[in-house]
Design an enzyme around this catalytic site. Structure first.
Site, short mmCIF file in Angstrom:
data_model
loop_
_atom_site.label_atom_id
_atom_site.label_comp_id
_atom_site.label_asym_id
_atom_site.label_seq_id
_atom_site.Cartn_x
_atom_site.Cartn_y
_atom_site.Cartn_z
N SER A 75 -3.00 9.70 2.02
CA SER A 75 -3.39 8.44 2.65
C SER A 75 -4.76 8.57 3.30
O SER A 75 -5.72 8.95 2.63
CB SER A 75 -2.31 8.02 3.65
OG SER A 75 -2.49 6.68 4.06
N ASP A 197 2.32 0.35 -4.67
CA ASP A 197 2.06 0.87 -3.33
C ASP A 197 1.49 -0.26 -2.48
O ASP A 197 0.39 -0.75 -2.74
CB ASP A 197 1.07 2.03 -3.41
CG ASP A 197 0.76 2.68 -2.06
OD1 ASP A 197 1.10 2.10 -1.02
OD2 ASP A 197 0.18 3.77 -2.06
N HIS A 225 4.24 4.49 -0.62
CA HIS A 225 3.00 5.12 -0.21
C HIS A 225 3.14 6.62 0.05
O HIS A 225 2.15 7.26 0.40
CB HIS A 225 2.49 4.42 1.06
CG HIS A 225 1.09 4.78 1.45
ND1 HIS A 225 0.01 4.60 0.60
CD2 HIS A 225 0.58 5.30 2.60
CE1 HIS A 225 -1.09 4.99 1.20
NE2 HIS A 225 -0.79 5.43 2.41
#
Length: 247
Positions: A75, A197, A225
């Site tokens: 991320s 996502d 995610h």
């Protein structure tokens, strides 16, 4: 080196660690303000930009005298890895970007997945009721409704983070724009995205891939995610294949 994302800690990697440890020496850590880090070392000024988190990475590399590091960032940490590689080019030799996003807010010609109003509402909700936000958003971000335990785990991870520190990390994450930094990447790079996502849609993966010369884009047959939790074997296999091909 495995680096966690917002609201998480190194425990988020536990399902891929056994597979990666068979082939590589692993370094896991918690950013200052997360997990079991020394909270007294946290500074709002330092961690109000992603450069502060990149400095954490560089300091770990220097303390352990790590070289030829393969940095795996999840991320927002995917972008942190880009910044760390620029700060310490002799330390980091490859990047693996798991569900990356250099900018979350849409702009003309760019889709980040959120409008400015969306992000404003997200941050307002997080700041006014962090525990409630965590409970609501954990399952949404995880994105695997058929496995509610995964969403509950992510929510619990969010809840374990100090709310004041999480507020700063959230603003740093969701208001960042690191698109120009992608152009500086000069090491072999893998971009790992999920087929669905809500935080980093596939348009973002395509953008990152196009912006980093010579990068490789792999779409995992996974939703949500956090593929290191929802699809750990596929995630580990993609990382291993990339590293072996780059040798």
């Amino acid at each position: 080196m495995l680096a966690h994302g917002f609201g998480c800690d190194q425990n988020m990697w536990r399902l891929v660690v056994p597979m990666l440890a068979e082939k590589f020496r692993l370094v896991l850590f918690d950013y200052v303000g997360s997990g079991r880090s020394d909270l007294s070392a946290w500074s709002e000024q330092r961690y109000s930009t992603l450069d502060g988190y990149a400095l954490d990475v560089v300091e770990v590399c220097e303390e352990l005298d790590l070289r030829e590091v393969i940095f795996v960032g999840h991320s927002v940490s995917a972008v942190v890895g880009v910044l760390a590689a620029a700060q310490a080019p002799r330390r980091i030799s490859q990047l693996v970007m798991v569900a990356p996003s250099p900018r979350y807010i849409d702009e003309d010609g760019y889709r980040g997945g959120f409008s400015a109003d969306d992000i404003g509402e997200l941050l307002e909700s997080l700041e006014s009721n962090y525990l409630g936000w965590s409970a609501a958003m954990g399952p949404v971000i995880m994105g695997n409704d058929d496995r509610p335990e995964l969403g509950e785990e992510l929510a619990a991870s969010f809840c374990a983070t100090d709310p004041d520190m999480a507020r700063v990390f959230a603003r740093t994450t969701f208001l960042s724009d690191s698109r120009n930094d992608l152009k500086s990447v000069a090491v072999p790079t893998l971009v790992l995205e999920c087929r669905q996502d809500v935080i980093a849609p596939r348009e973002v993966g395509a953008y990152v891939h196009a912006a980093i010369a010579g990068s490789r884009l792999v779409t995992l047959d996974a939703t949500g995610h956090c593929p290191q939790l929802s699809a750990p074997q596929a995630t580990a296999e993609a990382i291993i294949e990339f590293i072996e091909l780059a040798r």
